[in-house]
Enzyme design. Structure first.
Site, PDB file in Angstrom:
ATOM      1  N   GLU A 406       0.882  -1.165   0.220  1.00 38.39           N
ATOM      2  CA  GLU A 406       0.058   0.146  -0.035  1.00 38.39           C
ATOM      3  C   GLU A 406       0.761   1.077  -0.011  1.00 38.39           C
ATOM      4  OE1 GLU A 406      -3.933   0.166   0.813  1.00 38.39           O
ATOM      5  OE2 GLU A 406      -3.106  -0.938  -1.085  1.00 38.39           O
ATOM      6  N   HIS A 454     -10.924  -4.353  -4.804  1.00 38.17           N
ATOM      7  CA  HIS A 454     -10.553  -4.548  -3.099  1.00 38.17           C
ATOM      8  C   HIS A 454     -10.890  -5.970  -2.610  1.00 38.17           C
ATOM      9  CE1 HIS A 454     -11.062  -3.377   1.237  1.00 38.17           C
ATOM     10  NE2 HIS A 454     -10.168  -4.010   0.982  1.00 38.17           N
TER      11      HIS A 454
END
Length: 718
Positions: A406, A454
């Protein structure tokens, strides 16, 4: 009769064929209630010339879908006593045709050519001999508990007498759906067949050979397998079973409690009385709000999702043949396994071959963990996964999923590198839980083909995918991401790009409140137990441990740095301070390192709450707070945030929000999800309670304007 056809052959065997007109499946609604007694009238009138009955479906690949849920949802939840009595009589009348079938006095065989679930399998249980196609399309069981219900057409009574109390309870309370081979092993079927023609031939041969067929419980000397409630062997189930169910469900799942009672009580009495007892318990659940919640979300809204309600119209459905995955860690390896399992060729790329091979090894471990995958199937799955360190191997991929760290810079670098070898029409999907898709798409030369997908960890098991459209994402890209999600056997919810999207924003609220209460000196055991009694699978402190306190610490520091760089004044927040203290002072960073809010053993299993929390956050003793307030402080902010998300237009589908909250972040399933929760509570009452909480605990509980408008207008979420 249009619903049921009766066709007698030269040997006197009548085929009873279910074929409800205008429906793709047969259901147990008003048409069935009219047609089935009429069919029994005809069969009884011809009784002397009938040698047997063969029950089958006239619909290819579909046997019988069960009860008509939409009809059940129309029932009044609060009828008066007279209406309740009429309702009970209606349930008993609906059960009677299957009892008449059993009393016909001829052998009854059932041919199952597709799903036989709920009422469909209850019909099959009324027969003496059950044959099914040996096909992946066949699913057998009584899954009503998954909708907050229980079998109501004799399924409990017959399954208890067929399999025994313990086995019946396990299958019914867990709503298990078995494939044909497993159903045969469990005794739910008697034979398998390779084709409908062979199934019919076997059924008719069995009928001819068994003219005096009876149900097992009609045989002389019959006893319930494993013993009845009065037998010493079942005392543990009889006495402690109800307590165990209550402990496990925290009283939130009435169906499991009622099913337990129905299994025990129907086993105590004669067959006819047992049918009445079952009917009364079935009625109890039909009039239960939890069942209404679960039927709404897991049947009505789930069916709409599966039909593509959130998918753009007018775009042809696609199928991914070759999938690229960037990053062979736990997430990438899990996605690779899920894709290869459904027949997709996967290119699994990482920085070096060793890392890529570890991702494939993760898929191997997933195969070994699954009881449903044999050695041959595992070999086929693994053969579809091609680990590599070469970006050129991604050429020809229909879609690529990036599952790296991330970090904006890392994601931008792999986006540029990968797009250089992809075709013009390939879709690039980034797996992120919070980073803005529109911002990440700036690294793409084809932002119209750039989208967020996601996945939730572990990706091979978690059923949800949150699909996020950026500012320039095309409908074509959204449709293709939606199709891949369904191809993987997962549930897609669709949201627009915004910080935290839907799931991360919602789950973040309960985690924040858990930390705030800890900072206020509330006993951590009270916090975690409140979450359990709400129906959450994990408390906010344990959730943060599993995510990693260290990750949350670095994210909070980055957010502060970003805000300061934008010229904002950053005020310290209680939740950030809790994390800072845990990481900097206590040096407890989460489950992965064996030390967070909880102590963990060498296998990462939770042992106990860390004793040092009291000294850090409540040195003068824990503060008193009503348990109801603790529970609502964990539940209400999630719901209020979901309403804000809808108010902002980030999410527009109530069904997506309900399903996404349950399947993605563990929102209590008995509520039906974040929006159905409000409907069940009462919109006006929910707004009023939110204001009470806001007055006591702060602005996070202030009801959004959308909620206030709905309360004043008498509207609910639909």
């Amino acid at each position: 009769m249009s619903y049921i056809r009766l066709e007698k052959d030269a040997d006197g065997i009548v085929e009873l064929i279910f074929d409800q007109q205008g429906k793709s499946v047969n259901v147990m609604g008003d048409e069935y209630a009219e047609a089935m007694p009429g069919a029994l009238d005809e069969l009884e009138a011809q009784r002397d010339s009938i040698t047997g009955v063969y029950i089958r479906s006239g619909k290819p690949g579909q046997f019988f879908a069960g009860g008509d849920i939409t009809q059940m949802l129309e029932m009044d939840l609060d009828p008066d006593e007279m209406e309740k009595e009429r309702m009970l009589q209606g349930i008993l009348e609906a059960k009677e045709p299957l009892a008449r079938l059993e009393r016909l006095g001829v052998p009854i065989a059932v041919g199952i050519n597709g799903p036989a679930l709920g009422g469909g399998y209850e019909i099959a249980l009324a027969g003496h001999h059950r044959i099914a196609l040996d096909s992946p399309a066949v699913k057998v069981g009584l899954p009503e508990a998954m909708l907050g219900l229980m079998p109501g057409a004799g399924g409990v009574v017959r399954m208890v007498r067929l399999l025994g109390m313990q086995e019946a309870l396990t299958l019914i309370s867990q709503g298990k759906q078995l494939n044909a081979q497993r159903a045969l092993e469990k005794g739910l079927l008697h034979e398998l067949a390779s084709s409908e023609q062979e199934m019919a031939a076997k059924a008719k041969a069995w009928i001819t050979a068994n003219p005096g067929a009876k149900q097992p419980w009609e045989q002389p000397g019959y006893t319930i397998p494993g013993g009845g409630p009065q037998d010493p062997a079942t005392q543990g189930l009889t006495y402690f079973g109800p307590v165990n169910v209550m402990v496990q469900t925290k009283g939130n799942m009435p169906a499991q409690q009622v099913i337990m009672a129905a299994v025990i009580d129907t086993a105590r009495v004669d067959y006819a009385t047992a049918q009445v007892i079952e009917a009364r318990y079935f009625q109890r659940l039909l009039l239960d709000q939890v069942a209404r919640n679960m039927m709404t979300t897991f049947f009505v809204q789930m069916n709409k999702m599966d039909a593509g309600a959130s998918r753009p119209d007018g775009i042809e459905k696609t199928e991914v043949k070759k999938l690229g995955i960037l990053g062979a860690g736990v997430m990438g390896g899990g996605i690779a396994f899920a894709a290869a399992k459904v027949g997709i060729d996967v290119v699994l790329k990482d920085l070096n071959q060793d890392n890529a091979d570890k991702g494939k090894a993760y898929a191997l471990a997933a195969c070994e963990r699954s009881r449903r995958i044999d050695e041959e199937q595992a070999g086929q799955i693994l053969a579809r996964i091609h680990p590599t360190a070469e970006v050129s191997d991604l050429a020809g991929c229909d879609l690529v999923i990036e599952a790296v760290f991330e970090n904006r810079e890392v994601k931008a670098a792999v986006t540029r590198e990968t797009e250089a070898v992809l075709g013009e029409s390939a879709i690039f999907a980034t797996n992120t839980s919070a980073l803005p898709i529109t911002e990440l798409a700036q690294a793409s030369v084809r932002p119209q083909n750039f989208i967020g997908m996601h996945f939730f960890s572990p990706a091979e098991r978690m059923p949800l995918v949150e699909i996020i459209s950026g500012a320039q994402t095309s409908d074509e890209a959204l449709a293709r991401a939606f199709d891949l999600t369904q191809q993987l056997g997962k549930k897609p919810i669709v949201v627009k790009d915004a910080p935290g999207f839907f799931t991360t924003r919602v789950i973040g609220q309960t985690i924040t409140q858990g930390q705030r209460m800890l900072a206020e000196g509330v006993n951590p055991a009270l916090i975690e137990n409140a979450a359990a009694f709400n129906g959450s699978p994990m408390g906010p402190l344990e959730t943060l441990d599993s995510i990693s306190l260290e990750t949350a610490y670095h994210a909070a520091r980055q957010q502060s740095a970003d805000a300061e760089a934008a010229g904002e004044v950053v005020e310290p927040r209680p939740e950030s301070e809790v994390i800072r203290i845990m990481v900097e002072e206590a040096q407890r960073v989460g489950q992965a390192k064996g030390a967070g809010f909880y102590d963990y053993d060498a296998n990462g299993k939770k042992v106990k709450t860390w004793a040092g929390l009291k000294d850090l956050f409540a040195p003068n003793g824990y503060v008193e707070m009503p348990f109801a307030d603790v529970k609502d402080r964990l539940l209400f902010p999630q719901v209020l945030e979901a309403i804000r998300i809808m108010e902002e237009g980030v999410l527009t589908s109530v069904g997506d929000g309900n399903i996404g909250s349950i399947m993605g972040i563990g929102f209590p399933p008995h509520t039906g999800g974040v929006y159905q929760c409000v409907n069940a509570y009462g919109v006006q009452a929910f707004a009023h309670r939110a204001r009470e909480l806001a007055h006591k605990y702060g602005a996070a509980f202030e009801p959004p304007q959308l909620l206030l408008d709905m309360a004043s207008e008498g509207r609910s979420f639909s």
